[in-house]
Design a protein around this motif. Structure first.
Motif, PDB file in Angstrom:
ATOM      1  N   LEU A   1      24.179  22.365 -23.274  1.00 27.84           N
ATOM      2  CA  LEU A   1      25.148  21.268 -23.161  1.00 27.84           C
ATOM      3  C   LEU A   1      25.615  21.094 -21.716  1.00 27.84           C
ATOM      4  O   LEU A   1      25.763  19.972 -21.233  1.00 27.84           O
ATOM      5  N   LEU A   2      25.819  22.210 -21.020  1.00 26.75           N
ATOM      6  CA  LEU A   2      26.214  22.134 -19.617  1.00 26.75           C
ATOM      7  C   LEU A   2      25.089  21.573 -18.755  1.00 26.75           C
ATOM      8  O   LEU A   2      25.318  20.741 -17.874  1.00 26.75           O
ATOM      9  N   LEU A   3      23.865  21.997 -19.030  1.00 24.71           N
ATOM     10  CA  LEU A   3      22.720  21.484 -18.270  1.00 24.71           C
ATOM     11  C   LEU A   3      22.563  19.976 -18.463  1.00 24.71           C
ATOM     12  O   LEU A   3      22.207  19.266 -17.517  1.00 24.71           O
ATOM     13  N   GLU A   4      22.859  19.482 -19.672  1.00 21.25           N
ATOM     14  CA  GLU A   4      22.793  18.037 -19.933  1.00 21.25           C
ATOM     15  C   GLU A   4      23.793  17.266 -19.074  1.00 21.25           C
ATOM     16  O   GLU A   4      23.618  16.076 -18.837  1.00 21.25           O
ATOM     17  N   GLU A   5      24.843  17.957 -18.619  1.00 24.56           N
ATOM     18  CA  GLU A   5      25.859  17.335 -17.765  1.00 24.56           C
ATOM     19  C   GLU A   5      25.594  17.630 -16.282  1.00 24.56           C
ATOM     20  O   GLU A   5      26.464  17.430 -15.444  1.00 24.56           O
ATOM     21  N   ASN A   6      24.402  18.144 -16.007  1.00 26.39           N
ATOM     22  CA  ASN A   6      23.999  18.490 -14.633  1.00 26.39           C
ATOM     23  C   ASN A   6      24.832  19.608 -14.021  1.00 26.39           C
ATOM     24  O   ASN A   6      25.006  19.667 -12.796  1.00 26.39           O
ATOM     25  N   VAL A   7      25.360  20.486 -14.866  1.00 28.66           N
ATOM     26  CA  VAL A   7      26.051  21.682 -14.397  1.00 28.66           C
ATOM     27  C   VAL A   7      24.995  22.785 -14.310  1.00 28.66           C
ATOM     28  O   VAL A   7      24.343  23.094 -15.308  1.00 28.66           O
ATOM     29  N   ALA A   8      24.823  23.345 -13.140  1.00 22.34           N
ATOM     30  CA  ALA A   8      23.826  24.396 -12.945  1.00 22.34           C
ATOM     31  C   ALA A   8      24.300  25.685 -13.620  1.00 22.34           C
ATOM     32  O   ALA A   8      25.421  26.135 -13.375  1.00 22.34           O
ATOM     33  N   VAL A   9      23.454  26.228 -14.477  1.00 23.08           N
ATOM     34  CA  VAL A   9      23.761  27.479 -15.172  1.00 23.08           C
ATOM     35  C   VAL A   9      22.647  28.459 -14.831  1.00 23.08           C
ATOM     36  O   VAL A   9      21.490  28.233 -15.182  1.00 23.08           O
ATOM     37  N   ILE A  10      22.994  29.519 -14.142  1.00 23.26           N
ATOM     38  CA  ILE A  10      22.017  30.536 -13.743  1.00 23.26           C
ATOM     39  C   ILE A  10      22.447  31.860 -14.355  1.00 23.26           C
ATOM     40  O   ILE A  10      23.561  32.337 -14.115  1.00 23.26           O
ATOM     41  N   ASN A  11      21.563  32.433 -15.157  1.00 24.90           N
ATOM     42  CA  ASN A  11      21.872  33.686 -15.865  1.00 24.90           C
ATOM     43  C   ASN A  11      23.177  33.577 -16.658  1.00 24.90           C
ATOM     44  O   ASN A  11      24.016  34.471 -16.633  1.00 24.90           O
ATOM     45  N   TYR A  12      23.330  32.450 -17.345  1.00 27.34           N
ATOM     46  CA  TYR A  12      24.495  32.191 -18.202  1.00 27.34           C
ATOM     47  C   TYR A  12      25.812  32.185 -17.416  1.00 27.34           C
ATOM     48  O   TYR A  12      26.863  32.513 -17.938  1.00 27.34           O
ATOM     49  N   ARG A  13      25.732  31.792 -16.149  1.00 31.65           N
ATOM     50  CA  ARG A  13      26.912  31.735 -15.290  1.00 31.65           C
ATOM     51  C   ARG A  13      26.895  30.444 -14.480  1.00 31.65           C
ATOM     52  O   ARG A  13      25.844  29.962 -14.079  1.00 31.65           O
ATOM     53  N   VAL A  14      28.089  29.904 -14.242  1.00 33.87           N
ATOM     54  CA  VAL A  14      28.266  28.681 -13.468  1.00 33.87           C
ATOM     55  C   VAL A  14      29.026  29.031 -12.194  1.00 33.87           C
ATOM     56  O   VAL A  14      29.979  29.816 -12.226  1.00 33.87           O
ATOM     57  N   ASN A  15      28.634  28.442 -11.091  1.00 36.72           N
ATOM     58  CA  ASN A  15      29.328  28.648  -9.829  1.00 36.72           C
ATOM     59  C   ASN A  15      30.615  27.819  -9.865  1.00 36.72           C
ATOM     60  O   ASN A  15      30.578  26.590  -9.750  1.00 36.72           O
ATOM     61  N   LEU A  16      31.738  28.498 -10.018  1.00 33.49           N
ATOM     62  CA  LEU A  16      33.016  27.800 -10.135  1.00 33.49           C
ATOM     63  C   LEU A  16      33.410  27.093  -8.843  1.00 33.49           C
ATOM     64  O   LEU A  16      34.103  26.078  -8.883  1.00 33.49           O
ATOM     65  N   LYS A  17      32.961  27.590  -7.708  1.00 32.87           N
ATOM     66  CA  LYS A  17      33.291  26.930  -6.440  1.00 32.87           C
ATOM     67  C   LYS A  17      32.690  25.525  -6.391  1.00 32.87           C
ATOM     68  O   LYS A  17      33.210  24.650  -5.721  1.00 32.87           O
ATOM     69  N   VAL A  18      31.610  25.332  -7.124  1.00 30.48           N
ATOM     70  CA  VAL A  18      30.927  24.041  -7.122  1.00 30.48           C
ATOM     71  C   VAL A  18      31.367  23.162  -8.294  1.00 30.48           C
ATOM     72  O   VAL A  18      31.593  21.958  -8.131  1.00 30.48           O
ATOM     73  N   PHE A  19      31.512  23.743  -9.480  1.00 31.99           N
ATOM     74  CA  PHE A  19      31.681  22.946 -10.702  1.00 31.99           C
ATOM     75  C   PHE A  19      33.056  23.020 -11.365  1.00 31.99           C
ATOM     76  O   PHE A  19      33.291  22.341 -12.355  1.00 31.99           O
TER      77      PHE A  19
END
Length: 115
Positions: A82-100
């Protein structure tokens, strides 16, 4: 005294304000909902959200940007997708909070987050 259902409503309304393509943390949602220190309550409220409310639960993460479900579980994969569908990068089940991470401005806080 504020009852549980009132607290849940505040949490659900706050989560619904998270913009597309951004995320927030459980603690951030608790603070914005006027419930500081209630990050665990946010998780509980999201699990109890009525389906017809369409709460964007997938936009809420741990304080380190990690998906709270166990990595590789179907729930974690659903949230990641669902996050990827919103163009939120998820790497190893983690999102970079500084970016998103959602950083509501004063207008959003005064208008959208009025309870």
């Amino acid at each position: 005294m504020v009852n549980a259902s009132s607290k849940y409503n505040k949490i659900w309304l706050t989560v619904q304000c998270i913009p597309f393509g951004t995320v927030a943390t459980y603690g951030q949602i608790a603070d914005l909902a006027g419930l500081p220190g209630s990050a665990r309550l946010v998780g509980k409220a999201l699990g109890l959200a009525p389906k017809n409310l369409k709460v964007n639960w997938h936009r809420v993460l741990r304080s380190n940007g990690q998906i709270a479900f166990p990595s590789g579980s179907s729930d974690a994969d659903t949230q990641r997708d669902l996050l990827l569908e919103e163009n939120v990068a998820v790497i190893n089940y983690r999102v970079n909070l500084k970016v998103f991470q959602w950083q509501p401005n004063l207008t959003e806080m005064l208008i959208k987050l009025r309870f």
